[in-house]
Scaffold this motif. Structure first.
Motif, PDB file in Angstrom:
ATOM      1  N   VAL A 242     -36.292  22.639   0.017  1.00 24.27           N
ATOM      2  CA  VAL A 242     -36.661  23.173   1.331  1.00 24.27           C
ATOM      3  C   VAL A 242     -37.542  24.411   1.173  1.00 24.27           C
ATOM      4  O   VAL A 242     -38.589  24.544   1.827  1.00 24.27           O
ATOM      5  N   LEU A 243     -37.117  25.310   0.289  1.00 23.56           N
ATOM      6  CA  LEU A 243     -37.873  26.545   0.085  1.00 23.56           C
ATOM      7  C   LEU A 243     -39.281  26.260  -0.435  1.00 23.56           C
ATOM      8  O   LEU A 243     -40.260  26.840   0.043  1.00 23.56           O
ATOM      9  N   CYS A 246     -41.544  24.697   2.371  1.00 27.10           N
ATOM     10  CA  CYS A 246     -41.948  25.704   3.362  1.00 27.10           C
ATOM     11  C   CYS A 246     -42.948  26.690   2.765  1.00 27.10           C
ATOM     12  O   CYS A 246     -43.933  27.070   3.417  1.00 27.10           O
ATOM     13  N   LEU A 249     -46.493  25.128   2.562  1.00 30.15           N
ATOM     14  CA  LEU A 249     -47.146  25.053   3.867  1.00 30.15           C
ATOM     15  C   LEU A 249     -47.669  26.414   4.306  1.00 30.15           C
ATOM     16  O   LEU A 249     -48.821  26.559   4.746  1.00 30.15           O
ATOM     17  N   ILE A 250     -46.834  27.437   4.185  1.00 23.44           N
ATOM     18  CA  ILE A 250     -47.231  28.774   4.629  1.00 23.44           C
ATOM     19  C   ILE A 250     -48.319  29.340   3.719  1.00 23.44           C
ATOM     20  O   ILE A 250     -49.242  30.020   4.181  1.00 23.44           O
ATOM     21  N   THR A 290     -46.344  34.148   2.551  1.00 22.64           N
ATOM     22  CA  THR A 290     -45.229  33.391   1.979  1.00 22.64           C
ATOM     23  C   THR A 290     -44.013  34.265   1.736  1.00 22.64           C
ATOM     24  O   THR A 290     -42.874  33.782   1.791  1.00 22.64           O
ATOM     25  N   VAL A 293     -41.158  34.294   4.379  1.00 21.65           N
ATOM     26  CA  VAL A 293     -40.506  32.984   4.467  1.00 21.65           C
ATOM     27  C   VAL A 293     -39.521  32.800   3.311  1.00 21.65           C
ATOM     28  O   VAL A 293     -38.369  32.385   3.512  1.00 21.65           O
ATOM     29  N   LEU A 297     -35.370  32.533   3.646  1.00 22.58           N
ATOM     30  CA  LEU A 297     -34.640  31.375   3.170  1.00 22.58           C
ATOM     31  C   LEU A 297     -33.638  31.749   2.078  1.00 22.58           C
ATOM     32  O   LEU A 297     -32.512  31.228   2.053  1.00 22.58           O
TER      33      LEU A 297
END
Length: 304
Positions: A242-243, A246, A249-250, A290, A293, A297
């Motif tokens: 998940v990390l 994400c 994408l960022i 990044t 984010v 997380l």
């Protein structure tokens, strides 16, 4: 009927011209493959290895040394951005309050926490407003807006690196953050170079492709899963997936955002400090957005 006499300088109809030797094409030297973005690849690799050595040495010797490296990078990055704004758009941001405010955000974030960093950002904005009052009122709002944007975009987003560093396993968290972000760029470049066909954002960054984005996400997720399981206490591989996704994408959005800024300013790089890379801001473009984010997380998965 008699043949007409040959015109001067011409051959008769029945006289054949001597055969012409076809010119032999000289072999052309093979053109070197154009490097990405016109970069000097050997210089870029050398600078990248040097930066990596500085980061690792400071991170695992004394954590505060790494904080000093972040403060220096943020200060130079803020200077590069505000200098380009002044050169290309005539927008003037007060350097001294921005520099002091950036140091305050990073240090209070490390020793106090998010509340200290937020308070430092607010005080920096106030200082920029007051400092600008020394000049004529024309373009006051424009200059203040650019100053607050720079304070948020560069030092405040970098504060989340300081927040990760402050944890008891801070060096491991920083390694995870750096690796997944770098893997995002590396995977995107490798897959996009080999298989890229569909442009991701042609008006912003023509070199980026959707296939490259998929490659960057995949490699970042793989790195996140491995590192989350191996080096983060109480971490699990699925959290790393998940990390990593994400983060990729960022990171891509952050790269595109800085490309938008540079296109608006009409420049290729923010600076020339790093051979083969451009300026400091050209290396921070994907790291800065990044950082919050990854911090968020990690705090949700294993605590802050």
């Amino acid at each position: 009927m008699n043949d007409a006499p040959n015109a001067p300088g011409t051959r008769g109809a029945t006289e054949s011209a001597p055969p012409q030797e076809s010119p032999v094409a000289e072999p052309q030297p093979q053109q070197p493959r154009k490097q990405r973005g016109g970069r000097n690849l050997p210089a870029a690799i050398g600078v990248g290895l040097g930066l990596g050595a500085v980061i690792i040495a400071s991170l695992f010797v004394v954590k505060v040394l790494f904080l000093a490296v972040v403060v220096a990078a943020v200060s130079v990055g803020s200077y590069e951005l505000t200098s380009r704004l002044a050169e290309r758009k005539g927008i003037h941001v007060a350097q001294l309050p921005l520099l002091l405010g950036g140091v305050a955000m990073l240090t209070t974030g490390y020793w106090i926490g998010p509340q200290g960093a937020a308070a430092a950002l607010a005080l920096t904005a106030l200082a920029l407003m007051i400092w600008r009052m020394k000049e004529a009122p024309e373009n006051y709002l424009r200059d203040i807006t650019a100053g607050v944007f720079t304070a948020f975009y560069v030092p405040f987003l970098a504060t989340f690196v300081a927040l990760m560093l402050a944890a008891h396993d801070g060096p491991q968290r920083i390694v995870l953050f750096l690796v997944v972000t770098i893997c995002s760029d590396t995977g995107a470049y490798a897959v996009g170079y080999k298989f890229g066909r569909t442009k991701l954002a042609p008006t912003i960054s023509p070199g980026k492709t959707r296939e490259g984005l998929a490659g960057g996400i995949g490699l970042s997720m793989l790195a996140g899963a491995l590192l989350m399981q191996w080096i983060i206490e109480d971490g699990h591989w699925w959290q790393g997936l998940v990390l990593g996704g994400c983060a990729a994408l960022i990171a891509t959005l952050g790269d595109l955002a800085e490309s938008m800024i540079k296109r608006d300013l009409g420049i290729k790089d923010m600076g020339t400090l790093l051979p083969g890379h451009g300026g400091i801001m050209d290396r921070l473009d994907s790291l800065l957005p990044t950082a919050p984010v990854v911090w968020m997380l990690l705090a949700a998965f294993v605590g802050s």
